[in-house]
Design a protein around this motif. Structure first.
Motif, PDB file in Angstrom:
ATOM      1  N   UNK A 125      40.951  49.320  44.724  1.00 45.02           N
ATOM      2  CA  UNK A 125      40.313  48.010  44.737  1.00 45.02           C
ATOM      3  C   UNK A 125      38.813  48.000  44.972  1.00 45.02           C
ATOM      4  N   UNK A 126      38.154  49.130  44.836  1.00 46.52           N
ATOM      5  CA  UNK A 126      36.702  49.200  45.048  1.00 46.52           C
ATOM      6  C   UNK A 126      35.957  48.988  43.734  1.00 46.52           C
ATOM      7  N   UNK A 177      28.513  38.188  41.469  1.00 39.55           N
ATOM      8  CA  UNK A 177      29.796  38.756  41.063  1.00 39.55           C
ATOM      9  C   UNK A 177      30.074  40.046  41.832  1.00 39.55           C
ATOM     10  N   UNK A 178      29.085  40.902  41.935  1.00 40.54           N
ATOM     11  CA  UNK A 178      29.240  42.173  42.648  1.00 40.54           C
ATOM     12  C   UNK A 178      29.619  41.929  44.113  1.00 40.54           C
ATOM     13  N   UNK A 197      37.533  40.625  50.174  1.00 43.38           N
ATOM     14  CA  UNK A 197      38.978  40.850  50.144  1.00 43.38           C
ATOM     15  C   UNK A 197      39.607  40.190  48.922  1.00 43.38           C
ATOM     16  N   UNK A 198      39.155  38.982  48.579  1.00 36.59           N
ATOM     17  CA  UNK A 198      39.677  38.299  47.395  1.00 36.59           C
ATOM     18  C   UNK A 198      39.336  39.072  46.127  1.00 36.59           C
ATOM     19  N   UNK A 199      38.121  39.628  46.096  1.00 37.30           N
ATOM     20  CA  UNK A 199      37.706  40.417  44.942  1.00 37.30           C
ATOM     21  C   UNK A 199      38.542  41.665  44.781  1.00 37.30           C
ATOM     22  N   UNK A 208      41.808  40.940  43.162  1.00 38.03           N
ATOM     23  CA  UNK A 208      41.702  40.764  41.711  1.00 38.03           C
ATOM     24  C   UNK A 208      41.690  42.130  41.025  1.00 38.03           C
ATOM     25  N   UNK A 209      40.926  43.059  41.577  1.00 44.58           N
ATOM     26  CA  UNK A 209      40.860  44.409  41.005  1.00 44.58           C
ATOM     27  C   UNK A 209      42.224  45.078  41.049  1.00 44.58           C
ATOM     28  N   UNK A 210      42.870  45.012  42.193  1.00 41.70           N
ATOM     29  CA  UNK A 210      44.179  45.657  42.353  1.00 41.70           C
ATOM     30  C   UNK A 210      45.227  45.028  41.431  1.00 41.70           C
TER      31      UNK A 210
END
Length: 359
Positions: free
Chosen positions: A149-150, A316-317, A323-325, A328-330
């Motif tokens: 998720x990074x 965006x970055x 945590x929410x971002x 989304x990635x995961x």
């Protein structure tokens, strides 16, 4: 409604891109600039059906550019997906690669002016042109994200021949800024991505987890030509980076970035563009409340748009770092079927997929 239609008509005559986000931004600007008269409309939601009715009243229609993809049958999808997941899981297990070192990379175009290939046009009109629809008003954004998720620093490629083509703003640490005549990624930019974004991150993770220099990483990316030439392969090999290529014509189904993060990026772009139109209308009417709305100019110069777009990239970055971002990635890795299958394979010590004997 009359003022909104008037300003939209003028924008159409100047070939400015018009879509629901532009309509929403202009309407919000008109409403907020005169809260006494229009305050009751502050909470009004501009929907696609309402926008269509607006176009109909103006005798215009929504026009889009169509794209085509080859038809993907269920059997083809199952076979290709299984092979792709087998290769990914096999390398993750063989080289004992942790989630932090499994990385997905993808390029996506970003328009500084138009949100998408949709605009308002007269019904029956065949030639649809739009101001700002040139290479100078677009850049390439390269994202890289990990299985845990990074989000890694972005690579931004602008149109230009000198550093003057880059926006004069401060980007987050680690951002890789580049420029070339057509803003596309190429051999040079791919090597810079490896050297300036991927390798520094991989080195940091290896040091933090006390991993040896020989520890392998895994990179997922598409079959882009510049990423498959020998000099790039040599660079990846030298840096102990294994590669799995996302199957052609299936990145929208199998690439984690394409499944969630890219969509989040587009939402940020659309919201920002809409808010920009709102601010232009509000500023003009705050100074001169009775001004003819058709005389209001929306500044679409690159010197204005680039800093604003750079701000969106930074926002965006920062969001994807929250945590929410990360969720989304995961979710993109889960949607691609990679997350759960790698976890399962680590428990059972074998891949749930078989290698295609005909490959």
């Amino acid at each position: 409604d009359f003022k909104l239609r008037a300003i939209l008509t003028r924008l159409h005559l100047t070939e400015a891109g018009i879509n629901i986000h532009v309509v929403r931004g202009l309407l919000n600007g008109l409403v907020r600039a005169n809260p006494i008269e229009y305050g009751r409309y502050v909470e009004f939601k501009v929907t696609r059906s309402w926008t269509r009715s607006l176009y109909q009243r103006m005798k215009f229609s929504r026009r889009a550019v169509t794209t085509s993809r080859p038809i993907i049958t269920r059997s083809l999808w199952t076979e290709v997906r299984s092979q792709y997941l087998f290769e990914t899981i096999d390398k993750a297990l063989t080289y004992d690669i942790p989630d932090e070192l499994i990385i997905d990379v993808d390029h996506t175009p970003s328009k500084l002016v138009a949100i998408d290939n949709v605009t308002m046009a007269a019904k029956g009109e065949k030639h649809i042109s739009r101001a700002g629809a040139t290479d100078k008003c677009a850049i390439t954004v390269t994202f890289a994200e990990t299985l845990d998720g990074e989000i890694l620093p972005f690579q931004l490629i602008y149109t230009g021949k000198t550093k003057r083509s880059l926006p004069s703003v401060k980007f987050p640490k680690g951002f890789c800024l580049a420029y070339n005549p057509n803003y596309w990624s190429n051999e040079t930019e791919t090597l810079r991505l490896i050297d300036e974004v991927l390798v520094p991150y991989i080195t940091k993770i290896k040091e933090a987890k006390l991993l040896p220099p020989t520890q392998k990483s895994l990179l997922l990316w598409d079959a882009f030509k510049a990423q498959s030439i020998e000099v790039v392969k040599d660079s990846l090999e030298a840096n102990k980076i294994e590669v799995v290529t996302v199957p052609k014509n299936m990145t929208h189904l199998l690439q984690p970035l394409d499944l969630t993060t890219n969509a989040t990026f587009k939402k940020f772009e659309k919201r920002s563009f809409s808010e920009y139109f709102t601010s232009c209308i509000m500023k003009a009417l705050e100074v001169e409340p009775d001004r003819d709305v058709t005389s209001i100019e929306v500044d679409l110069r690159l010197s204005t748009l680039k800093p604003g777009h750079a701000k969106v990239m930074t926002e965006l970055y920062d969001y994807l770092k929250t945590e929410d971002g990360r969720k989304i990635i995961e979710s993109g890795w889960k949607a691609a079927g990679i997350k759960e299958n790698i976890n399962q394979a680590r428990k059972t010590k074998r891949s749930p997929f078989k290698k295609n004997p005909f490959q």
